[in-house]
Design a protein around this motif. Structure first.
Motif, PDB file in Angstrom:
ATOM      1  N   ARG A 233       0.828  -1.197   0.000  1.00 46.28           N
ATOM      2  CA  ARG A 233       0.000   0.000   0.000  1.00 46.28           C
ATOM      3  C   ARG A 233       0.868   1.254   0.000  1.00 46.28           C
ATOM      4  O   ARG A 233       1.840   1.344   0.752  1.00 46.28           O
ATOM      5  N   LYS A 234       0.536   2.218  -0.844  1.00 45.35           N
ATOM      6  CA  LYS A 234       1.270   3.474  -0.904  1.00 45.35           C
ATOM      7  C   LYS A 234       0.819   4.384   0.236  1.00 45.35           C
ATOM      8  O   LYS A 234      -0.368   4.535   0.481  1.00 45.35           O
ATOM      9  N   ASP A 235       1.796   4.993   0.914  1.00 44.24           N
ATOM     10  CA  ASP A 235       1.513   5.896   2.032  1.00 44.24           C
ATOM     11  C   ASP A 235       0.529   5.288   3.030  1.00 44.24           C
ATOM     12  O   ASP A 235      -0.565   5.842   3.282  1.00 44.24           O
ATOM     13  N   ARG A 238      -1.536   7.234   5.741  1.00 44.16           N
ATOM     14  CA  ARG A 238      -2.748   8.002   5.457  1.00 44.16           C
ATOM     15  C   ARG A 238      -4.016   7.290   5.919  1.00 44.16           C
ATOM     16  O   ARG A 238      -5.093   7.902   5.954  1.00 44.16           O
ATOM     17  N   ARG A 256       2.681  11.443   9.659  1.00 41.00           N
ATOM     18  CA  ARG A 256       3.598  10.546   8.946  1.00 41.00           C
ATOM     19  C   ARG A 256       4.794  10.165   9.808  1.00 41.00           C
ATOM     20  O   ARG A 256       5.159   8.975   9.897  1.00 41.00           O
ATOM     21  N   PRO A 330       3.992  16.552   3.019  1.00 40.50           N
ATOM     22  CA  PRO A 330       3.083  15.739   2.191  1.00 40.50           C
ATOM     23  C   PRO A 330       1.923  16.565   1.678  1.00 40.50           C
ATOM     24  O   PRO A 330       1.500  17.551   2.302  1.00 40.50           O
ATOM     25  N   GLN A 334      -4.091  11.984  -1.498  1.00 37.69           N
ATOM     26  CA  GLN A 334      -3.373  11.105  -2.404  1.00 37.69           C
ATOM     27  C   GLN A 334      -3.801  11.383  -3.837  1.00 37.69           C
ATOM     28  O   GLN A 334      -4.954  11.763  -4.085  1.00 37.69           O
TER      29      GLN A 334
END
Length: 429
Positions: A233-235, A238, A256, A330, A334
């Protein structure tokens, strides 16, 4: 024929738990029978290579499908590794294997190559089974079969009760399966989880065949068995619970930094991240952006039970976020892949919104007629994508091709294509 199989053969007469009755079946529920002990007793836990070799030989010599289940320690340990693997096969009986003591079960997986594996909610167990070398070539998912057959309750206990007429022992699904030695009541529960899986599979196969859905189910099972492991999973930070409260980029950076610090600590200590620091505490610190340890200690989740050293490591994470340049912060959201959220369609593209509304109505009606959940007929994401960017010429061939491109199975394409062809002609009001 076992008692369970005899019951399964008459499953069309049962409606306990919401089982779809046979067209000519009775609507009267029969009293379920408590299943308190495995028919062969509780087997010893396999925890050494010699005992594992015996199990591999026994299961290789068995016959028919093999029931497979795995227990994890979610909420207690880091990650989703298996801490107990249960199997049952005709001619081999039941085996309980400790994958901590026997971490490589590829030999068992190879011995069962070509054998149909019966799992309940297969996608939950396949990742942890894959880690220890157990990868099925063919499978039967009793939970998914229940969904396709129209059961309103598809948990294992509800299915076994509704279809086979037995009540499974409850109460140990959420225990810490990394505990050693495992208590006998837990082992009994684990053995009973695979006791009737094959019987349930056989009864559900008959029900799916009766409804004309067996080929659909086989296509679904093949898709699960052949699916590659999911991409990381990206980031993942979040997905922290309560993130909707965090609006500013500097606050996002605090989330983060705290999340990544917590993850490293949890991995090193092999404990669930939530036991290191709660999501609520992370969000609290992000909203406050405390100036120092004293200010941090006053926040919910960083109270008097937390030592000075722990507070300092969390404050160091906050300070790292505070030191970032604007370019390093960030972004608020997303990058959106695919269509925007449906609530925005009416403003962005009223014609697309009309198409989606018509498609949803058509899919809902079709799913209701087939007595199955809409998401099993076709995923909502697939419907959205086709409606947002439909083929230039939205005829049956083009729509079918689009559905195939998004991973829809042949049975889904055949059933849903006419519905979407009609919906794609819808005009904005």
């Amino acid at each position: 024929m076992t008692e369970a199989q005899e019951t399964a053969a008459d499953s069309s007469l049962r409606t306990t738990g919401g089982a779809p009755p046979d067209d000519n079946g009775s609507s009267e529920a029969q009293a379920p029978i408590p299943l308190l002990e495995p028919r062969d007793g509780i087997p010893p836990v396999i925890a050494d290579e010699n005992a594992l070799a015996e199990v591999i030989a026994a299961f290789a010599a068995g016959s028919g499908p093999v029931a497979v289940d795995a227990e994890r320690a979610s909420g207690y340990r880091y990650g989703q590794r298996a801490y107990l693997v249960q199997l049952r096969r005709e001619g081999a009986g039941t085996a309980l294997i400790d994958p901590v003591a026997c971490p490589d079960l590829s030999g068992l997986g190879e011995a069962l190559d070509g054998v149909e594996w019966v799992l309940h909610a297969a996608t939950q167990d396949l990742p942890c089974l894959r880690e220890i070398g157990m990868i099925p070539a063919t499978l039967f998912d009793t939970e998914l079969a229940g969904r396709l057959a129209g059961f309103p309750r598809v948990g294992l206990g509800a299915m076994v009760e509704g279809v086979l007429g037995f009540v499974l022992e409850k109460g140990h699904s959420a225990v810490d399966w990394s505990t050693r030695p495992l208590p006998e009541p837990w082992l009994r529960y684990a053995a009973l989880d695979v006791e009737l899986l094959v019987d349930l599979r056989d009864a559900l196969e008959k029900e799916l065949d009766r409804q004309g859905k067996l080929e659909w189910a086989r296509q679904e099972f093949d898709a699960i068995a052949s699916a590659p492991p999911p991409e990381p999973r990206k980031d993942p930070w979040r997905r922290t619970s309560g993130m909707h409260k965090v609006r500013r980029r500097r606050q996002l950076a605090v989330v983060r930094e705290l999340w990544e610090t917590r993850d490293r600590i949890a991995q090193r200590r092999d404990v669930s991240p939530g036991k290191v620091l709660s999501d609520a505490a992370i969000v609290e610190a992000a909203l406050a952006v405390p100036a120092n340890v004293h200010a941090l200690a006053g926040l919910t989740g960083f109270g008097h039970r937390m030592g000075r050293r722990q507070l300092e490591q969390w404050q160091a994470a906050v300070d790292r976020a505070k030191a970032l340049t604007d370019a390093q912060l960030p972004q608020p959201g997303q990058p959106v892949v695919g269509p925007p959220p449906p609530r925005a369609w009416a403003d962005k593209d009223p014609v697309a919104a009309a198409r989606l509304s018509a498609a949803r109505a058509g899919v809902s009606a079709l799913a209701e007629g087939l007595n199955m959940p809409q998401e099993n007929l076709i995923t909502p994401d697939t419907v959205r994508r086709v409606c947002w960017e439909p083929p230039v010429v939205a005829d049956a061939e083009a729509v079918a091709g689009a559905l195939e491109g998004y991973g829809a199975r042949a049975w889904q394409v055949e059933l849903v294509t006419p519905v979407l062809v009609e919906a794609l002609s819808a005009k904005a009001p």
